[in-house]
Scaffold this motif. Sequence first.
Motif, mmCIF file in Angstrom:
data_model
loop_
_atom_site.group_PDB
_atom_site.id
_atom_site.type_symbol
_atom_site.label_atom_id
_atom_site.label_comp_id
_atom_site.label_asym_id
_atom_site.label_seq_id
_atom_site.Cartn_x
_atom_site.Cartn_y
_atom_site.Cartn_z
ATOM 1 N N UNK A 106 0.792 -1.109 0.221
ATOM 2 C CA UNK A 106 0.027 0.196 -0.037
ATOM 3 C C UNK A 106 0.826 1.411 -0.113
ATOM 4 N N UNK A 107 0.441 2.290 -0.858
ATOM 5 C CA UNK A 107 1.203 3.441 -0.732
ATOM 6 C C UNK A 107 0.251 4.694 -0.456
ATOM 7 N N UNK A 108 -0.844 4.672 -0.763
ATOM 8 C CA UNK A 108 -1.713 5.833 -0.461
ATOM 9 C C UNK A 108 -3.138 5.609 -0.858
ATOM 10 N N UNK A 109 -3.957 6.286 -0.279
ATOM 11 C CA UNK A 109 -5.527 6.014 -0.664
ATOM 12 C C UNK A 109 -6.158 7.213 -0.271
ATOM 13 N N UNK A 110 -7.215 7.451 -1.285
ATOM 14 C CA UNK A 110 -8.289 8.612 -0.728
ATOM 15 C C UNK A 110 -9.560 8.204 -1.123
ATOM 16 N N UNK A 111 -10.433 9.032 -0.375
ATOM 17 C CA UNK A 111 -11.941 8.796 -0.467
ATOM 18 C C UNK A 111 -12.407 9.053 -1.825
ATOM 19 N N UNK A 112 -13.764 8.754 -2.019
ATOM 20 C CA UNK A 112 -14.475 8.880 -3.275
ATOM 21 C C UNK A 112 -14.849 10.417 -3.390
ATOM 22 N N UNK A 113 -15.038 10.911 -2.234
ATOM 23 C CA UNK A 113 -15.193 12.545 -2.270
ATOM 24 C C UNK A 113 -14.024 13.433 -2.066
ATOM 25 N N UNK A 114 -12.859 12.804 -1.910
ATOM 26 C CA UNK A 114 -11.659 13.361 -1.852
ATOM 27 C C UNK A 114 -11.249 13.961 -0.570
ATOM 28 N N UNK A 115 -12.311 13.814 0.629
ATOM 29 C CA UNK A 115 -12.168 14.630 1.589
ATOM 30 C C UNK A 115 -11.108 13.709 2.628
ATOM 31 N N UNK A 116 -10.763 12.587 2.501
ATOM 32 C CA UNK A 116 -9.843 11.779 3.528
ATOM 33 C C UNK A 116 -9.071 11.173 2.697
ATOM 34 N N UNK A 117 -7.745 11.156 3.073
ATOM 35 C CA UNK A 117 -6.595 10.544 2.603
ATOM 36 C C UNK A 117 -5.610 10.295 3.394
ATOM 37 N N UNK A 118 -4.852 9.293 3.189
ATOM 38 C CA UNK A 118 -3.536 9.006 3.919
ATOM 39 C C UNK A 118 -2.605 8.040 3.066
ATOM 40 N N UNK A 119 -1.205 8.353 3.704
ATOM 41 C CA UNK A 119 -0.384 7.688 2.840
ATOM 42 C C UNK A 119 0.576 6.749 3.985
ATOM 43 N N UNK A 120 1.310 5.610 3.290
ATOM 44 C CA UNK A 120 1.884 4.605 3.948
ATOM 45 C C UNK A 120 3.109 5.499 5.058
ATOM 46 N N UNK A 121 3.481 4.857 5.999
ATOM 47 C CA UNK A 121 4.589 5.527 6.691
ATOM 48 C C UNK A 121 5.766 5.831 5.865
ATOM 49 N N UNK A 122 6.179 4.609 4.842
ATOM 50 C CA UNK A 122 7.322 4.674 4.308
ATOM 51 C C UNK A 122 7.454 5.770 3.085
ATOM 52 N N UNK A 123 6.347 6.485 2.867
ATOM 53 C CA UNK A 123 6.220 7.600 2.192
ATOM 54 C C UNK A 123 6.025 8.712 2.606
ATOM 55 N N UNK A 124 5.487 8.750 3.919
ATOM 56 C CA UNK A 124 4.990 10.179 4.465
ATOM 57 C C UNK A 124 6.043 11.058 4.251
ATOM 58 N N UNK A 125 5.350 12.498 3.853
ATOM 59 C CA UNK A 125 6.379 13.479 4.083
ATOM 60 C C UNK A 125 6.810 13.718 2.561
ATOM 61 N N UNK A 126 6.910 12.511 1.738
ATOM 62 C CA UNK A 126 7.302 12.795 0.454
ATOM 63 C C UNK A 126 6.279 12.536 -0.767
ATOM 64 N N UNK A 127 5.352 11.838 -0.397
ATOM 65 C CA UNK A 127 4.157 11.523 -1.237
ATOM 66 C C UNK A 127 2.918 12.121 -0.903
ATOM 67 N N UNK A 128 2.012 12.397 -1.817
ATOM 68 C CA UNK A 128 0.797 12.935 -1.395
ATOM 69 C C UNK A 128 -0.375 12.593 -2.158
ATOM 70 N N UNK A 129 -1.465 12.444 -2.119
ATOM 71 C CA UNK A 129 -2.604 11.840 -3.065
ATOM 72 C C UNK A 129 -3.701 13.052 -2.898
ATOM 73 N N UNK A 130 -4.211 13.135 -4.200
ATOM 74 C CA UNK A 130 -5.490 14.218 -4.273
ATOM 75 C C UNK A 130 -6.272 13.829 -5.325
ATOM 76 N N UNK A 131 -7.415 14.296 -5.275
ATOM 77 C CA UNK A 131 -8.367 13.740 -6.402
ATOM 78 C C UNK A 131 -9.276 14.980 -6.981
ATOM 79 N N UNK A 132 -9.452 15.177 -8.143
ATOM 80 C CA UNK A 132 -10.032 15.943 -8.969
ATOM 81 C C UNK A 132 -11.363 15.248 -9.264
ATOM 82 N N UNK A 133 -12.642 15.472 -8.546
ATOM 83 C CA UNK A 133 -13.691 14.511 -8.611
ATOM 84 C C UNK A 133 -14.569 14.901 -9.932
#
Length: 122
Positions: free
Chosen positions: A47-74
């Motif tokens: 697992x690397x990262x996930x984001x909710x269907x609406x884009x309001x909730x997201x989290x990333x794995x500890x291994x990439x925290x601070x370097x990777x981010x996830x976003x969504x354009x609904x």
Amino acid sequence: QVQVDESGGGTVQAGDSLRLSCQVSGRTGSELHTGWFRQAPGKEREFVARISGGGGVQNVADAVKGRFSISRVVAENTVYLQMTNLKPEDTAVYVCAASRLWSILPARYDYWGQGTQVTVAT
């Protein structure tokens, strides 16, 4: 039928940035959560990262925290994985997946893309 398509992989140097895109089509984007996973040769899919269907909730794995981010354009049904300060150990096939369930487990995801290769050279 849901289709998942990734793009944006490539070969970069350590310390560079890269943005991956994932488009989920065939179903309203807000109905499905989206996750990014990666698999390096000889290793299990992680697992690397996930984001909710609406884009309001997201989290990333500890291994990439601070370097990777996830976003969504609904409106575009598109999820982005922004990767910065890439390291050689980030080299893997990155795969996008969609699910009705909120999970970090690959088995919980119903729809998968083909994957895109990311190679980080030293």
